[in-house]
Every structure is written in C-alpha cells, then in structure tokens.
Motif scaffolding. Structure first.
Motif, PDB file in Angstrom:
ATOM      1  N   THR A  16      36.747   0.669  29.590  1.00 52.32           N
ATOM      2  CA  THR A  16      37.087   0.044  28.296  1.00 52.32           C
ATOM      3  C   THR A  16      38.480   0.445  27.810  1.00 52.32           C
ATOM      4  O   THR A  16      39.016   1.484  28.198  1.00 52.32           O
ATOM      5  N   LYS A  17      39.037  -0.398  26.943  1.00 53.68           N
ATOM      6  CA  LYS A  17      40.331  -0.089  26.328  1.00 53.68           C
ATOM      7  C   LYS A  17      40.156   0.737  25.061  1.00 53.68           C
ATOM      8  O   LYS A  17      41.048   1.454  24.654  1.00 53.68           O
ATOM      9  N   TRP A  18      38.994   0.557  24.414  1.00 50.67           N
ATOM     10  CA  TRP A  18      38.789   1.164  23.094  1.00 50.67           C
ATOM     11  C   TRP A  18      37.600   2.094  23.107  1.00 50.67           C
ATOM     12  O   TRP A  18      36.488   1.684  23.429  1.00 50.67           O
ATOM     13  N   ASN A  19      37.850   3.330  22.704  1.00 49.49           N
ATOM     14  CA  ASN A  19      36.780   4.295  22.507  1.00 49.49           C
ATOM     15  C   ASN A  19      35.941   3.853  21.314  1.00 49.49           C
ATOM     16  O   ASN A  19      34.714   3.732  21.392  1.00 49.49           O
ATOM     17  N   MET A  20      36.612   3.610  20.205  1.00 50.31           N
ATOM     18  CA  MET A  20      36.026   3.014  19.011  1.00 50.31           C
ATOM     19  C   MET A  20      37.063   2.014  18.530  1.00 50.31           C
ATOM     20  O   MET A  20      38.214   2.091  18.952  1.00 50.31           O
ATOM     21  N   PRO A  21      36.691   1.084  17.653  1.00 50.48           N
ATOM     22  CA  PRO A  21      37.696   0.126  17.198  1.00 50.48           C
ATOM     23  C   PRO A  21      38.942   0.855  16.679  1.00 50.48           C
ATOM     24  O   PRO A  21      38.827   1.749  15.842  1.00 50.48           O
ATOM     25  N   GLY A  22      40.111   0.528  17.234  1.00 52.09           N
ATOM     26  CA  GLY A  22      41.369   1.118  16.807  1.00 52.09           C
ATOM     27  C   GLY A  22      41.693   2.458  17.435  1.00 52.09           C
ATOM     28  O   GLY A  22      42.778   2.988  17.210  1.00 52.09           O
TER      29      GLY A  22
ATOM     30  N   HIS B 187      32.302  -6.398  24.431  1.00 49.71           N
ATOM     31  CA  HIS B 187      30.856  -6.671  24.362  1.00 49.71           C
ATOM     32  C   HIS B 187      30.000  -5.410  24.376  1.00 49.71           C
ATOM     33  O   HIS B 187      28.792  -5.485  24.561  1.00 49.71           O
ATOM     34  N   TYR B 188      30.637  -4.245  24.205  1.00 46.19           N
ATOM     35  CA  TYR B 188      29.851  -3.005  24.198  1.00 46.19           C
ATOM     36  C   TYR B 188      28.932  -2.978  22.973  1.00 46.19           C
ATOM     37  O   TYR B 188      29.328  -3.377  21.876  1.00 46.19           O
ATOM     38  N   CYS B 189      27.717  -2.519  23.188  1.00 44.18           N
ATOM     39  CA  CYS B 189      26.769  -2.353  22.081  1.00 44.18           C
ATOM     40  C   CYS B 189      25.956  -1.101  22.352  1.00 44.18           C
ATOM     41  O   CYS B 189      25.851  -0.654  23.499  1.00 44.18           O
ATOM     42  N   ASP B 190      25.409  -0.520  21.312  1.00 46.25           N
ATOM     43  CA  ASP B 190      24.535   0.647  21.459  1.00 46.25           C
ATOM     44  C   ASP B 190      23.735   0.824  20.180  1.00 46.25           C
ATOM     45  O   ASP B 190      23.870   0.027  19.244  1.00 46.25           O
TER      46      ASP B 190
ATOM     47  N   VAL C 204      28.629   1.887  17.600  1.00 50.66           N
ATOM     48  CA  VAL C 204      29.947   2.515  17.746  1.00 50.66           C
ATOM     49  C   VAL C 204      31.062   1.458  17.720  1.00 50.66           C
ATOM     50  O   VAL C 204      32.131   1.678  17.161  1.00 50.66           O
ATOM     51  N   CYS C 205      30.803   0.304  18.331  1.00 50.35           N
ATOM     52  CA  CYS C 205      31.814  -0.768  18.357  1.00 50.35           C
ATOM     53  C   CYS C 205      31.367  -1.978  17.525  1.00 50.35           C
ATOM     54  O   CYS C 205      31.970  -3.044  17.609  1.00 50.35           O
ATOM     55  N   GLY C 206      30.315  -1.829  16.738  1.00 46.35           N
ATOM     56  CA  GLY C 206      29.825  -2.935  15.908  1.00 46.35           C
ATOM     57  C   GLY C 206      28.403  -3.349  16.267  1.00 46.35           C
ATOM     58  O   GLY C 206      27.458  -2.986  15.567  1.00 46.35           O
ATOM     59  N   PRO C 207      28.230  -4.095  17.373  1.00 45.40           N
ATOM     60  CA  PRO C 207      26.894  -4.625  17.679  1.00 45.40           C
ATOM     61  C   PRO C 207      25.885  -3.533  18.053  1.00 45.40           C
ATOM     62  O   PRO C 207      26.245  -2.541  18.686  1.00 45.40           O
ATOM     63  N   ASN C 208      24.645  -3.759  17.665  1.00 46.24           N
ATOM     64  CA  ASN C 208      23.549  -2.861  18.044  1.00 46.24           C
ATOM     65  C   ASN C 208      22.794  -3.433  19.228  1.00 46.24           C
ATOM     66  O   ASN C 208      22.627  -4.643  19.345  1.00 46.24           O
ATOM     67  N   CYS C 209      22.300  -2.553  20.105  1.00 45.08           N
ATOM     68  CA  CYS C 209      21.371  -2.973  21.152  1.00 45.08           C
ATOM     69  C   CYS C 209      20.610  -1.753  21.655  1.00 45.08           C
ATOM     70  O   CYS C 209      20.953  -0.616  21.319  1.00 45.08           O
ATOM     71  N   ALA C 210      19.589  -2.022  22.444  1.00 47.67           N
ATOM     72  CA  ALA C 210      18.757  -0.953  22.995  1.00 47.67           C
ATOM     73  C   ALA C 210      19.610  -0.010  23.828  1.00 47.67           C
ATOM     74  O   ALA C 210      20.512  -0.441  24.555  1.00 47.67           O
TER      75      ALA C 210
ATOM     76  N   ASN D  76      24.813  -9.236  25.577  1.00 48.36           N
ATOM     77  CA  ASN D  76      25.437  -9.267  24.251  1.00 48.36           C
ATOM     78  C   ASN D  76      26.684 -10.161  24.259  1.00 48.36           C
ATOM     79  O   ASN D  76      27.769  -9.746  24.681  1.00 48.36           O
ATOM     80  N   ALA D  77      26.527 -11.381  23.770  1.00 43.04           N
ATOM     81  CA  ALA D  77      27.639 -12.338  23.778  1.00 43.04           C
ATOM     82  C   ALA D  77      28.700 -12.016  22.736  1.00 43.04           C
ATOM     83  O   ALA D  77      29.824 -12.518  22.813  1.00 43.04           O
ATOM     84  N   GLU D  78      28.371 -11.150  21.760  1.00 44.36           N
ATOM     85  CA  GLU D  78      29.325 -10.795  20.700  1.00 44.36           C
ATOM     86  C   GLU D  78      30.406  -9.878  21.272  1.00 44.36           C
ATOM     87  O   GLU D  78      30.107  -8.865  21.905  1.00 44.36           O
ATOM     88  N   LEU D  79      31.657 -10.207  21.022  1.00 46.20           N
ATOM     89  CA  LEU D  79      32.773  -9.483  21.655  1.00 46.20           C
ATOM     90  C   LEU D  79      32.804  -8.003  21.281  1.00 46.20           C
ATOM     91  O   LEU D  79      33.106  -7.151  22.116  1.00 46.20           O
ATOM     92  N   SER D  80      32.499  -7.666  20.056  1.00 45.16           N
ATOM     93  CA  SER D  80      32.487  -6.292  19.510  1.00 45.16           C
ATOM     94  C   SER D  80      33.885  -5.850  19.102  1.00 45.16           C
ATOM     95  O   SER D  80      34.889  -6.390  19.590  1.00 45.16           O
ATOM     96  N   GLY D  81      33.933  -4.817  18.246  1.00 46.53           N
ATOM     97  CA  GLY D  81      35.206  -4.266  17.781  1.00 46.53           C
ATOM     98  C   GLY D  81      35.976  -3.564  18.876  1.00 46.53           C
ATOM     99  O   GLY D  81      37.129  -3.168  18.683  1.00 46.53           O
TER     100      GLY D  81
END
Ligand SMILES: *[C@@H]1O[C@H](CO)[C@@H](O)[C@H](O)[C@H]1NC(C)=O
Length: 296
Positions: A40-46, A127-130, A134-140, A118-123
């Motif tokens: 990934t490029k981003w650890n967290m958004p920004g 498309h990372y989710c957790d 951490v990047c916006g979207p939630n997932c299992a 997860n089709a949502e791009l995320s911050g």
C-alpha cells in the motif's frame, strides 16, 4: 555546482514523491499458487506507508509497511478484484515468521480481511478495510498474529467489533484467555524462542459449513512443546464463517506505538513490557515465508 545541487534535489523529490514499489515481488503459496505481493501507499489516510520487500521468497514489511496477497499486481494500481480471496473455512494455513527484531511497542502482524469484496476505494486509495476502520471502510478481520518477541495475540473481529476477542499472551484479552506465559514464549523461552524463526499454523474448523473454532498453533524445530490458542466462543462466528467461505485476503504489516500495552503490557496477561516504554525498539523488520494452504 549549484546546478548539480538543484538537479540532485529534484531527483530526490521525484524519488520521494513516487515512494516505494507497489509490486515488490511474487511468493509461492503451497496448495494455492503464486501470490503477487501488493504494497500500500498509505499507512493511514495522509500518512505514507513504509516499503514492503520480497527477498528470496520472504515477505518483509518495514516500519509502517502493509501489503496484501494478490493474484495480479500493477504499479500504482489497487483494484479489489485483484486481491487474493482465499476460501479458508475448513482449511489450515501455515507459514514461518521471524519477529526477533520486534521489541516492546512493535507489532508484526499477519491477518485476514474481507477486502477482496470491498468495492469502496477507502481513504488509503486501495480498498483496504478492517474492523478498526483504519482507512475508512469496515469489514471482517481475523488476526492470526499480532506479535512481538515478548507477546502474542490472535483475535476475531466482526466488521464493526473494534475490540473483538483475543487470546494469547501479554496485555489485555477479552474473556481472559492466556494459554501461555513468558517461560514458554519469548526470547530464550523453552517452547517458542522468539530470537529465532518459528512456525505458525492457523486452522478454521468447521462442521456443516459453520465455523466452530479458530486454532492457532506455534511450534519451533527442535522444541517439543507447541503452544496453541483455541477460539470457539464469539458472537460473530456466523459472520466470520461466511467471510472465510467467501474468501479473505492475507495481509502483513509492521507498525509501532508508544502505547502497545494492550498487546504486550502487564494487563491481565502479565506481559513483560512496562508502559510507557518510550520509543519502541523495532530493529530488524519481521519476515513471513513458507506459506502453504492445506485441507483439514
Ligand atoms: C478492476 O478489475 C476488473 C476485472 O479485471 C475490471 O473489470 C474493472 O474495470 C477494474 N476496475 C478499475 C477501477 O480499474
């Protein structure tokens, strides 16, 4: 001379702006096939991520690095349909890890998230989710390993269960499952000596298509007391079983915090790290290798 200096500064800023490679390499996963590691490029958004290397078949996340297993990878591209979607219900995944450089406050992690769906791009633009958004979207999220050389946690999280349930040694776990201690796990300890690589096997036991338990077993060549974390009690078993059936994406990461006491502090699990411990001592980056997928 001044011209040279300007050129050098320009070159440096170009390198910095481009950051590290998205596609550091390919590893073989036994019983599955080749995996293109996607960094990934981003650890967290920004907050820019650190690099992840693939060296001689080993995945090596450097500080703030996070990488996903994928079937395809192209530089600067993050398409969720490319990520590995490993159907792990009724399966066992094995690997070897070396976390000898991860001291108090460092977290060398291997986990599974439902990001291939997860089709949502995320911050984080990937498309990372957790379960901690951490990047916006939630997932299992299923944490096989959140660890350093003094502490180990395995944990289950439904998409919106930040705390989840954890078992292992050190810090705080919900439901107080501390199956081992510092005599068994740690630098120079008798069952898992974390100053050397050791083997991890995670099994997702199922009956009739339903997840019954996650069992994580740590073992080390030449030592005869494997350690296990068995997790079968969690109100999210149905949701996690469905996520494992649909397919989850393996993730490796390395991060640190001056407050990692939930993992390695005294807590209920009598962890050996005293917080505040100042600057975390994260020396050599962790290694993850020898992956293989098996039927149970
Ligand atoms: C992602 O990959 C799929 C399958 O190859 C493709 O159909 C889709 O257009 C891609 N999405 C983007 C945003 O590139």
């Amino acid at each position: 001379m001044a011209g040279h200096r300007v050129l050098l500064l320009l070159l440096l800023s170009v390198v910095r702006a481009e950051g590290h490679s998205t596609c550091p390499g390919v590893i073989a996963v036994g019983g599955h096939g080749p995996v293109r590691v996607t960094s990934t490029k981003w650890n967290m958004p920004g907050d820019p991520a650190g690099p992840v290397d693939v060296v001689a078949g080993k995945v090596v996340p450097h500080m703030k690095g996070r990488a996903y297993f994928a079937g395809a990878c192209s530089e600067g591209q993050f398409n969720h349909t490319s990520y590995s979607s490993m159907k792990l219900l009724g399966k066992r995944l094995r690997y070897t890890t070396d976390i000898s450089g991860a001291g108090c406050g460092c977290n060398a992690a291997f986990y599974l998230v439902a990001m291939a769906h997860n089709a949502e791009l995320s911050g984080c633009d990937d498309h990372y989710c957790d379960a901690n958004s951490v990047c916006g979207p939630n997932c299992a999220e299923i944490d096989v390993q959140e660890a350093n050389r003094f502490a180990w946690h395995s944990a289950l999280h439904k998409a919106y269960d930040r705390n989840g349930v954890a078992g292992g040694y050190g810090g705080w776990t919900q439901g107080a499952t501390y199956p081992f201690d510092s005599a068994q796990y740690g630098p120079g300890s008798k069952c898992i000596d974390t100053s050397a690589p050791f083997d991890v096997a995670v099994s997702f036991h199922a009956t009739g298509g339903t997840l019954k338990a996650m069992e994580v077993t740590l073992s080390q060549p030449g030592r005869t007391c494997p350690l296990s974390v068995h997790m079968g009690e969690y109100p999210g078993m149905a949701e996690l079983g469905a996520a494992l059936s649909a397919g989850m994406t393996p993730v490796v990461s390395y991060w640190s915090s001056p407050d990692m006491a939930w993992l390695d502090g005294p807590g209920m699990g009598k962890g050996p790290c005293q917080s505040p411990y100042g600057q975390p001592k994260c020396s050599a980056a962790p290694q993850f290798y020898g992956f293989a997928l098996e039927d149970l």
